[in-house]
Write a protein that holds these residues in place. Sequence first.
Motif, PDB file in Angstrom:
ATOM      1  N   THR A 179      -2.521  22.329 -13.833  1.00  0.00           N
ATOM      2  CA  THR A 179      -1.837  22.051 -12.569  1.00  0.00           C
ATOM      3  C   THR A 179      -2.651  21.039 -11.762  1.00  0.00           C
ATOM      4  O   THR A 179      -2.105  20.081 -11.225  1.00  0.00           O
ATOM      5  N   THR A 180      -3.961  21.261 -11.694  1.00  0.00           N
ATOM      6  CA  THR A 180      -4.858  20.252 -11.112  1.00  0.00           C
ATOM      7  C   THR A 180      -6.121  20.207 -11.956  1.00  0.00           C
ATOM      8  O   THR A 180      -6.394  21.115 -12.738  1.00  0.00           O
ATOM      9  N   GLY A 181      -6.893  19.122 -11.778  1.00  0.00           N
ATOM     10  CA  GLY A 181      -8.136  18.973 -12.525  1.00  0.00           C
ATOM     11  C   GLY A 181      -7.944  18.086 -13.739  1.00  0.00           C
ATOM     12  O   GLY A 181      -6.827  17.632 -14.023  1.00  0.00           O
ATOM     13  N   GLU A 182      -9.034  17.860 -14.450  1.00  0.00           N
ATOM     14  CA  GLU A 182      -9.021  16.938 -15.583  1.00  0.00           C
ATOM     15  C   GLU A 182      -9.613  17.576 -16.828  1.00  0.00           C
ATOM     16  O   GLU A 182     -10.553  18.368 -16.743  1.00  0.00           O
ATOM     17  N   VAL A 183      -9.062  17.214 -17.964  1.00  0.00           N
ATOM     18  CA  VAL A 183      -9.615  17.606 -19.260  1.00  0.00           C
ATOM     19  C   VAL A 183      -9.976  16.329 -19.996  1.00  0.00           C
ATOM     20  O   VAL A 183      -9.157  15.415 -20.087  1.00  0.00           O
ATOM     21  N   VAL A 184     -11.223  16.269 -20.480  1.00  0.00           N
ATOM     22  CA  VAL A 184     -11.698  15.069 -21.165  1.00  0.00           C
ATOM     23  C   VAL A 184     -12.153  15.477 -22.566  1.00  0.00           C
ATOM     24  O   VAL A 184     -13.013  16.340 -22.716  1.00  0.00           O
ATOM     25  N   VAL A 185     -11.541  14.899 -23.588  1.00  0.00           N
ATOM     26  CA  VAL A 185     -11.896  15.208 -24.974  1.00  0.00           C
ATOM     27  C   VAL A 185     -12.429  13.936 -25.616  1.00  0.00           C
ATOM     28  O   VAL A 185     -11.731  12.908 -25.626  1.00  0.00           O
ATOM     29  N   ASP A 186     -13.664  14.000 -26.123  1.00  0.00           N
ATOM     30  CA  ASP A 186     -14.276  12.817 -26.740  1.00  0.00           C
ATOM     31  C   ASP A 186     -14.198  11.596 -25.815  1.00  0.00           C
ATOM     32  O   ASP A 186     -13.948  10.488 -26.266  1.00  0.00           O
ATOM     33  N   GLY A 187     -14.344  11.826 -24.518  1.00  0.00           N
ATOM     34  CA  GLY A 187     -14.332  10.723 -23.567  1.00  0.00           C
ATOM     35  C   GLY A 187     -12.941  10.306 -23.098  1.00  0.00           C
ATOM     36  O   GLY A 187     -12.816   9.472 -22.208  1.00  0.00           O
ATOM     37  N   ALA A 188     -11.884  10.866 -23.679  1.00  0.00           N
ATOM     38  CA  ALA A 188     -10.516  10.490 -23.299  1.00  0.00           C
ATOM     39  C   ALA A 188      -9.961  11.470 -22.266  1.00  0.00           C
ATOM     40  O   ALA A 188      -9.938  12.689 -22.516  1.00  0.00           O
ATOM     41  N   TYR A 189      -9.530  10.932 -21.132  1.00  0.00           N
ATOM     42  CA  TYR A 189      -8.896  11.771 -20.106  1.00  0.00           C
ATOM     43  C   TYR A 189      -7.480  12.112 -20.578  1.00  0.00           C
ATOM     44  O   TYR A 189      -6.665  11.219 -20.761  1.00  0.00           O
ATOM     45  N   LEU A 190      -7.193  13.377 -20.764  1.00  0.00           N
ATOM     46  CA  LEU A 190      -5.891  13.756 -21.326  1.00  0.00           C
ATOM     47  C   LEU A 190      -4.746  13.335 -20.410  1.00  0.00           C
ATOM     48  O   LEU A 190      -3.670  12.982 -20.881  1.00  0.00           O
ATOM     49  N   SER A 191      -4.991  13.346 -19.090  1.00  0.00           N
ATOM     50  CA  SER A 191      -3.920  12.988 -18.153  1.00  0.00           C
ATOM     51  C   SER A 191      -3.508  11.522 -18.295  1.00  0.00           C
ATOM     52  O   SER A 191      -2.434  11.135 -17.857  1.00  0.00           O
ATOM     53  N   GLU A 192      -4.371  10.714 -18.914  1.00  0.00           N
ATOM     54  CA  GLU A 192      -4.069   9.279 -19.044  1.00  0.00           C
ATOM     55  C   GLU A 192      -3.417   8.956 -20.386  1.00  0.00           C
ATOM     56  O   GLU A 192      -3.101   7.799 -20.655  1.00  0.00           O
TER      57      GLU A 192
END
Length: 245
Positions: A68-81
């Motif tokens: 709902t809010t916040g960011e998840v970053v996997v291997d340097g990739a922002y999932l929201s992007e």
Amino acid sequence: MSALRQAQEPVLRLIGVTQQYGTGSTAVSALSGVDLEVARGELVAIMGASGSGKSTLLSVAGGLAAPTTGEVVVDGAYLSEQSPTQLAALRRRSLGFVFQDFNLIPTLTAVENVMLPLELDGFRARVARRAGTDALASVGLADKAGAYPDDLSGGQQQRVAIARAVVGGRRLILADEPTGALDSVTGELVLRMLRARVDAGAAAILVTHEARHAAWADRIVFLRDGRIVDETRRDGAESLLSSTR
Ligand code: ADP
Ligand code: MG
């Protein structure tokens, strides 16, 4: 990004992650402001009562649900992007899920189950089979490549699921109570395999109810009502392990 910074970039970062289900008076806050990093070579256990948000945390970390809010970053990739296509590709290439109930496809052999993510990703069958065979060997099941899930014990099926989660060099394993359906001896063996994959360079989150199983982790994070309320770290010392095994 410099090579050094890339090497230090955690495989997974959760930044201020909140997850709310529903709206208005029926809204449930499953996660509230969760910050978590998991590095290469690190196994993090998540413990907490039923309903504390453990499975939600894994879904969000694995890009199955957007927070709902916040960011998840996997291997340097922002999932929201990521576009939906990019997100699907990232899930196939970087992530492996292991569930309590194994989730193998019954009409496929062990090696076919393991090679499936690579085939879905467009690898040639021959390349996928070789990688699948290697991954099965890494969990001690080289001799079961042609067996169907029904012919395997629960522990063997879960080791196939771990092989599927790491095949093709995927680096982030998300395991939701992977020992929940196994007896304790078999559960230990499965965790030993998970630990070995992490020591070989993966990163993993292990959701578990059992302190004995969490003792395989480098760090234990305790969730209550969607918040991280405590954290213990092994810090290279054997104390946690030796006191529980
Ligand atoms: P755990 O895995 O620790 O048992 P969950 O992440 O499954 O916890 O659930 C956390 C909270 O979110 C619980 O209150 C649960 O009832 C609620 N919840 C989980 N999934 C959903 C959903 N799809 N819709 C509504 N509420 C949900
Ligand atoms: Mg759960």
